[in-house]
Design an enzyme around this catalytic site. Structure first.
Site, mmCIF file in Angstrom:
data_model
loop_
_atom_site.group_PDB
_atom_site.id
_atom_site.type_symbol
_atom_site.label_atom_id
_atom_site.label_comp_id
_atom_site.label_asym_id
_atom_site.label_seq_id
_atom_site.Cartn_x
_atom_site.Cartn_y
_atom_site.Cartn_z
ATOM 1 N N HIS A 24 0.812 -1.224 0.000
ATOM 2 C CA HIS A 24 0.000 0.000 0.000
ATOM 3 C C HIS A 24 0.845 1.274 0.000
ATOM 4 O O HIS A 24 0.366 2.338 0.375
ATOM 5 C CB HIS A 24 -0.975 -0.019 1.192
ATOM 6 C CG HIS A 24 -2.053 -1.056 1.041
ATOM 7 N ND1 HIS A 24 -2.828 -1.510 2.080
ATOM 8 C CD2 HIS A 24 -2.470 -1.747 -0.061
ATOM 9 C CE1 HIS A 24 -3.697 -2.415 1.630
ATOM 10 N NE2 HIS A 24 -3.491 -2.587 0.342
ATOM 11 N N CYS A 69 3.954 11.357 -12.862
ATOM 12 C CA CYS A 69 4.961 11.661 -13.887
ATOM 13 C C CYS A 69 6.259 10.932 -13.564
ATOM 14 O O CYS A 69 7.178 10.892 -14.380
ATOM 15 C CB CYS A 69 5.197 13.172 -13.987
ATOM 16 S SG CYS A 69 6.309 13.821 -12.722
ATOM 17 N N CYS A 117 4.692 19.316 -7.931
ATOM 18 C CA CYS A 117 5.741 18.471 -8.493
ATOM 19 C C CYS A 117 6.763 19.358 -9.234
ATOM 20 O O CYS A 117 6.372 20.150 -10.103
ATOM 21 C CB CYS A 117 5.112 17.469 -9.456
ATOM 22 S SG CYS A 117 6.332 16.470 -10.326
ATOM 23 N N CYS A 165 6.459 18.392 -13.180
ATOM 24 C CA CYS A 165 5.297 18.644 -14.055
ATOM 25 C C CYS A 165 4.262 19.582 -13.435
ATOM 26 O O CYS A 165 3.216 19.816 -14.026
ATOM 27 C CB CYS A 165 4.645 17.321 -14.450
ATOM 28 S SG CYS A 165 3.743 16.561 -13.106
ATOM 29 N N THR A 167 -3.670 -8.493 10.716
ATOM 30 C CA THR A 167 -4.492 -7.873 9.663
ATOM 31 C C THR A 167 -5.918 -8.383 9.769
ATOM 32 O O THR A 167 -6.131 -9.569 10.065
ATOM 33 C CB THR A 167 -3.929 -8.138 8.251
ATOM 34 O OG1 THR A 167 -4.844 -7.590 7.283
ATOM 35 C CG2 THR A 167 -3.691 -9.599 7.942
#
Ligand code: OAD
Length: 248
Positions: free
Chosen positions: A126, A138, A155, A158, A196
């Site tokens: 995950h 990107c 970013c 980008c 879990t």
């Protein structure tokens, strides 16, 4: 059929024998592994589990991020600071002592690595809360300071929004991680399923993968879980107590 043994010492001996008879052991862990480090789980009945206090569609989905990016970043940064203050517990340390066991985890924290597991050998299904990445994928990703995480940013490649490098509801799992995990579970002679609820797919389906290939499933959890029905053996109780004794 699941073997539930009432006497704890007999249960431990039986589980040890099972593990010793297996060459390929794989561990599949969830939030319960980090619970004894003080990191909240998502669905526990007896604790302040995250999804009993917060709405995952608001905080852990692309739609929630689009609607309120600052709220999402704030929430992840609050979790990051908690993780920065936490320490690996006895269960993390016991697992780190066994580099022969493949580590697949749903946890986004870095406590297995801080306990001594090699970074490259832990499969984070995950993602990692220790990194930010470009929301538009990107390719930009960078490690952040967990204790002093950055606020909303863009970013540098980008200009799309940056976000925690974790998997949100409705998103696909990292392809490489999933392929490695599925292969390991196919080949596992014994799958250790630790802390879990085994309720989130596709991750929880890994237990079925091992089972279908004839591997054994050994579950450690404080309560019965979605893995109970597939368990060859189930040790009920905190993994910080069971694992050091099981793996020593
Ligand atoms: P959950 O919160 O669903 O389940 C935690 C499990 O750990 C429960 O079954 C508890 O009984 C058990 N547990 C608690 N303390 C324990 C202890 N000390 N020793 C052993 N067991 C203990 O967490 P996950 O199964 O990891 O996904 O949840 C799966 C995914 O749901 C997470 O990765 C996250 C969440 O939404 C994403 O963020 C994508």
């Amino acid at each position: 059929m699941t073997q539930r043994i009432s006497d704890r010492e007999t249960a431990l001996d039986t589980a040890r024998s099972l593990l010793q008879s297996c060459q390929k052991v794989v561990c599949f862990s969830g939030a319960g592994l980090s619970a004894e480090s003080g990191i909240a789980t998502f669905r526990d009945t007896e604790t302040d589990a995250l999804w009993s206090q917060y709405d995952p569609t608001e905080l852990a989905s692309p739609e929630g991020f689009a609607a309120h990016p600052e709220r999402v970043i704030d929430w992840y940064n609050w979790r990051r600071r908690r993780i920065a203050q936490a320490h690996p517990n006895a269960a993390h340390r016991a697992l780190a002592q066994r580099p022969d066991i493949v580590q697949i985890t749903q946890n986004v924290d870095d406590l297995l690595e801080r306990a001594g597991c090699k970074q490259a050998s832990v499969i984070h299904l995950h993602g990692n809360i220790t990194h930010d990445r470009c929301h538009q994928r990107c390719g930009f990703q960078h490690k952040i300071d967990l204790a002093n995480p950055p606020g909303p940013g863009r970013c540098p490649m980008c200009d799309a929004p940056l976000r925690p490098a974790v998997v949100w509801f409705g998103e696909t799992l990292p392809q490489w991680a999933w392929q490695q995990a599925e292969k390991a579970c196919r080949e596992a002679e014994c799958l250790l399923v630790i802390g879990t609820s085994a309720s989130v797919y596709p991750a929880a389906g890994l237990i079925q993968v091992t089972k279908a290939m004839g591997g054994k499933v050994l579950v450690i959890n404080t309560h019965a879980s979605g893995a109970s029905a597939l368990a060859d053996m189930e040790l009920i109780g905190p993994c910080g107590e069971w694992l050091p004794r099981l793996l020593s």
